[in-house]
Write an enzyme that holds these catalytic residues in place. Structure first.
Site, PDB file in Angstrom:
ATOM      1  N   HIS A 274       0.877  -1.182   0.000  1.00 19.64           N
ATOM      2  CA  HIS A 274       0.000   0.000   0.000  1.00 19.64           C
ATOM      3  C   HIS A 274       0.911   1.229   0.000  1.00 19.64           C
ATOM      4  CE1 HIS A 274      -3.402   2.458   0.550  1.00 19.64           C
ATOM      5  NE2 HIS A 274      -3.770   2.156   1.787  1.00 19.64           N
ATOM      6  N   HIS A 313      -2.485  -2.470  -9.750  1.00 17.81           N
ATOM      7  CA  HIS A 313      -3.354  -1.820  -8.782  1.00 17.81           C
ATOM      8  C   HIS A 313      -4.612  -2.657  -8.658  1.00 17.81           C
ATOM      9  CE1 HIS A 313      -5.697   1.286  -6.788  1.00 17.81           C
ATOM     10  NE2 HIS A 313      -4.553   1.857  -6.507  1.00 17.81           N
ATOM     11  N   ASP A 369       2.672   5.337  -7.105  1.00 16.24           N
ATOM     12  CA  ASP A 369       3.933   5.175  -6.382  1.00 16.24           C
ATOM     13  C   ASP A 369       5.136   5.055  -7.293  1.00 16.24           C
ATOM     14  OD1 ASP A 369       2.971   5.257  -3.769  1.00 16.24           O
ATOM     15  OD2 ASP A 369       2.146   3.254  -4.019  1.00 16.24           O
TER      16      ASP A 369
HETATM   17  N1  ACO Z   1       4.644  -7.269 -10.865  1.00 15.84           N
HETATM   18  C1  ACO Z   1       4.510  -8.477 -11.477  1.00 15.84           C
HETATM   19  N2  ACO Z   1       3.347  -9.163 -11.498  1.00 15.84           N
HETATM   20  C2  ACO Z   1       2.293  -8.624 -10.870  1.00 15.84           C
HETATM   21  C3  ACO Z   1       2.355  -7.381 -10.226  1.00 15.84           C
HETATM   22  C4  ACO Z   1       3.583  -6.692 -10.231  1.00 15.84           C
HETATM   23  N3  ACO Z   1       3.713  -5.509  -9.632  1.00 15.84           N
HETATM   24  N4  ACO Z   1       1.144  -7.082  -9.695  1.00 15.84           N
HETATM   25  C5  ACO Z   1       0.356  -8.105  -9.996  1.00 15.84           C
HETATM   26  N5  ACO Z   1       1.041  -9.048 -10.714  1.00 15.84           N
HETATM   27  C6  ACO Z   1       0.494 -10.281 -11.287  1.00 15.84           C
HETATM   28  C7  ACO Z   1       0.271 -11.332 -10.207  1.00 15.84           C
HETATM   29  O1  ACO Z   1       1.406 -12.144 -10.014  1.00 15.84           O
HETATM   30  C8  ACO Z   1      -0.902 -12.074 -10.769  1.00 15.84           C
HETATM   31  O2  ACO Z   1      -0.425 -12.923 -11.798  1.00 15.84           O
HETATM   32  P1  ACO Z   1      -1.110 -14.368 -12.028  1.00 15.84           P
HETATM   33  O3  ACO Z   1      -2.511 -14.057 -12.456  1.00 15.84           O
HETATM   34  O4  ACO Z   1      -0.275 -14.998 -13.075  1.00 15.84           O
HETATM   35  O5  ACO Z   1      -1.050 -15.073 -10.708  1.00 15.84           O
HETATM   36  C9  ACO Z   1      -1.735 -10.983 -11.439  1.00 15.84           C
HETATM   37  O6  ACO Z   1      -0.788  -9.965 -11.804  1.00 15.84           O
HETATM   38  C10 ACO Z   1      -2.818 -10.396 -10.537  1.00 15.84           C
HETATM   39  O7  ACO Z   1      -2.212  -9.999  -9.303  1.00 15.84           O
HETATM   40  P2  ACO Z   1      -3.016  -9.872  -7.928  1.00 15.84           P
HETATM   41  O8  ACO Z   1      -2.033  -9.930  -6.798  1.00 15.84           O
HETATM   42  O9  ACO Z   1      -4.153 -10.831  -7.901  1.00 15.84           O
HETATM   43  O10 ACO Z   1      -3.595  -8.403  -8.041  1.00 15.84           O
HETATM   44  P3  ACO Z   1      -4.200  -7.589  -6.860  1.00 15.84           P
HETATM   45  O11 ACO Z   1      -5.246  -6.710  -7.449  1.00 15.84           O
HETATM   46  O12 ACO Z   1      -4.616  -8.439  -5.719  1.00 15.84           O
HETATM   47  O13 ACO Z   1      -2.966  -6.727  -6.342  1.00 15.84           O
HETATM   48  C11 ACO Z   1      -1.390  -5.013  -5.982  1.00 15.84           C
HETATM   49  C12 ACO Z   1      -2.776  -5.374  -6.534  1.00 15.84           C
HETATM   50  C13 ACO Z   1      -1.268  -5.474  -4.525  1.00 15.84           C
HETATM   51  C14 ACO Z   1      -1.234  -3.491  -5.987  1.00 15.84           C
HETATM   52  C15 ACO Z   1      -0.311  -5.686  -6.881  1.00 15.84           C
HETATM   53  O14 ACO Z   1      -0.437  -5.274  -8.224  1.00 15.84           O
HETATM   54  C16 ACO Z   1       1.117  -5.437  -6.362  1.00 15.84           C
HETATM   55  O15 ACO Z   1       1.587  -6.174  -5.489  1.00 15.84           O
HETATM   56  N6  ACO Z   1       1.813  -4.382  -6.916  1.00 15.84           N
HETATM   57  C17 ACO Z   1       3.129  -4.042  -6.464  1.00 15.84           C
HETATM   58  C18 ACO Z   1       3.035  -3.203  -5.195  1.00 15.84           C
HETATM   59  C19 ACO Z   1       2.547  -1.786  -5.462  1.00 15.84           C
HETATM   60  O16 ACO Z   1       2.998  -1.101  -6.369  1.00 15.84           O
HETATM   61  N7  ACO Z   1       1.605  -1.333  -4.596  1.00 15.84           N
HETATM   62  C20 ACO Z   1       1.075   0.032  -4.673  1.00 15.84           C
HETATM   63  C21 ACO Z   1      -0.369   0.023  -4.953  1.00 15.84           C
HETATM   64  S1  ACO Z   1      -0.941   1.667  -5.147  1.00 15.84           S
HETATM   65  C22 ACO Z   1      -1.193   2.257  -3.620  1.00 15.84           C
HETATM   66  O17 ACO Z   1      -1.338   1.562  -2.632  1.00 15.84           O
HETATM   67  C23 ACO Z   1      -1.257   3.704  -3.508  1.00 15.84           C
END
Ligand code: ACO
Length: 435
Positions: A274, A313, A369
């Protein structure tokens, strides 16, 4: 029944009609009440059907009129105003007022608002001593979370949360004191004396002053950086029912004073998924180190070994509109601070990722971010301050969500259900008889 949905339980053949509720848009955010599902039973003593939704992927926890996001289209609006307009035309104070009151302030209202926030910017000297107790290398977010919670002990009347005027006073205090606590946490970590607020400066100008003043007789914040921080604060002010807003509402629903609820919300923000993500973006860019290493790093992300921080996201399945604004603003900041090689690295990472099937298929775009960390770093903020820089402006969003909840006649203590998967009832085995 019009505007309803009919469900058939194939276990019993019974048919159920449930009304559909709508918000502002008929095709975005229509919902059925989860409690209606409890009518679906296989027998009289059946508890009724629950909806199973880990991480609230498809659950509306409230009705809200504050912030609208259409993640598919990349739209973000506060109280109906597009974020792009607010970021270019408004000040943070105007946006804070807007989020809390629902309307933009008129000139006299803005003046009164600004005076109120200025008036409350100081913190009690005991809080200073409290902060002195932390080790020199304590993470400033840990200091912030603890100190905000500790404010609760200074204002016992704040527990009277059913009084709208009492709530309002705590809001002024919280919005005003967050920058002071944040700056003190930083000064503590570098062993510099605390700088008391200068209320002749703007909200962000004063924050820069409390952070960075050294021996200047009159510290003057750079106007480009001051405005850049104002825009960053506007972009971070609210984001509807995210993890920390949900923490604010969830903790707030048991009706404690707002200081401990804000501390809980800030704690939720602290995590790397987050508000801690921009800190991780910078660490990631440093780890990559060189443009030539970008493809190999992306390969590791695609194999599931790691995640590209600042990408993806929960809600945006399109370019985060805030990231677009920041990408442009980064250039303006670098005109003042000098070029940062991490920006080139970030641009290259973004370019390659956006052309890659893995990211395209999963709709993974840069989020806010991705650029905020690079800008903060260029402005001389240490990485440990990044989540703190998020928490300061988000305080107004948390408070707006809390105030809305307090005025919601449907408000109830947050208490989710579970699908129990443990052992069935069994008899206790005395210690000496256990195998
Ligand atoms: N890099 C690589 N792969 C990713 C990423 C990433 N940053 N984010 C998601 N994926 C992939 C997952 O591995 C998953 O792949 P799969 O379907 O093959 O298993 C798919 O994309 C879906 O991912 P989920 O985790 O189910 O997506 P969710 O909506 O739950 O998560 C989150 C969103 C937590 C923001 C995620 O994208 C992440 O961890 N991003 C990196 C951290 C980040 O930048 N957070 C800031 C968010 S913005 C904020 O809080 C202001």
């Amino acid at each position: 029944m019009e505007n309803s949905i009919t469900m058939i339980d194939n276990r019993t053949g019974k048919k159920y009609d449930f009304p559909i509720m709508y918000g502002t848009y008929p095709t975005y955010g229509a919902a059925i009440r989860a409690a209606d599902l409890r009518q679906i039973k296989v027998s009289e003593d059946d508890f009724g059907l629950l909806s199973y939704d880990v991480g609230f992927l498809n659950t509306a926890s409230c009705q809200s009129a504050i912030t609208f996001i259409d993640g598919e289209k990349g739209i973000l609006r506060y109280r109906g105003y597009p974020i792009e307009e607010l970021a270019t035309k408004a000040s943070y104070h105007e946006v804070a007022y807007l989020l809390l009151h629902g309307e933009l302030p008129k000139a006299d209202q803005l003046k009164e608002w600004t005076q109120k926030i200025n008036y409350h910017a100081l913190i009690h000297e005991n809080m200073k001593k409290f902060m002195d107790g932390f080790l020199y290398d304590a993470h400033p977010m840990g200091i912030l979370v603890s100190t905000v919670a500790a404010l609760s002990t200074l204002y016992p009347q704040a527990r009277n949360i059913n009084d709208a005027n009492v709530r309002k006073l705590q809001m002024y205090r919280l919005i005003a004191k967050m920058p002071t606590i944040a700056a003190f946490a930083y000064r503590h970590s570098i062993g510099m004396p605390y700088v008391y607020p200068d209320t002749e400066l703007s909200y962000t100008g004063n924050f820069l002053y409390m952070m960075f003043r050294r021996m200047e007789i009159k510290y003057q914040p750079n106007p480009v950086l001051e405005r850049a921080l104002d825009v960053l604060f506007i972009l971070h002010a609210d984001h509807e029912q995210n993890c920390s807003a949900n923490a604010m509402r969830s903790v707030g629903s048991s009706l404690p004073d707002p200081y401990v609820s804000i501390a809980a919300a800030a704690a939720a923000l602290y995590g790397p998924l987050h508000g801690g993500a921009n800190e991780q973006v910078l660490r990631m860019l440093r780890e990559i180190g060189n443009i030539n290493n970008v493809p190999a790093y992306i390969k590791r992300a695609k194999s599931g070994e790691l995640r590209l921080m600042g990408f993806g996201h929960r809600v945006y399945k399109n370019y985060d509109p805030r990231a677009k604004i920041l990408k442009k603003m980064a250039e303006e900041v670098f005109e003042v601070t000098g070029k940062n090689e991490l920006l080139d690295l970030a641009l290259e990472l973004e370019r390659i990722a956006l052309e890659d099937d893995y990211f395209i298929k999963r709709k993974l775009y840069p989020n806010v971010d991705f650029y905020s960390g690079i800008i903060y770093q260029a402005m001389n903020f240490p990485v440990t301050m990044f989540p703190v820089l998020f928490a300061i402006p988000r305080t107004v969003g948390w408070l707006a969500q809390w105030e809305e909840m307090m005025n919601d006649p449907e408000q109830k203590i947050a208490r989710p259900r579970q699908v129990y998967t443990g052992a069935d009832c069994r008899s206790f085995v005395p210690l000496e008889e256990r195998e």
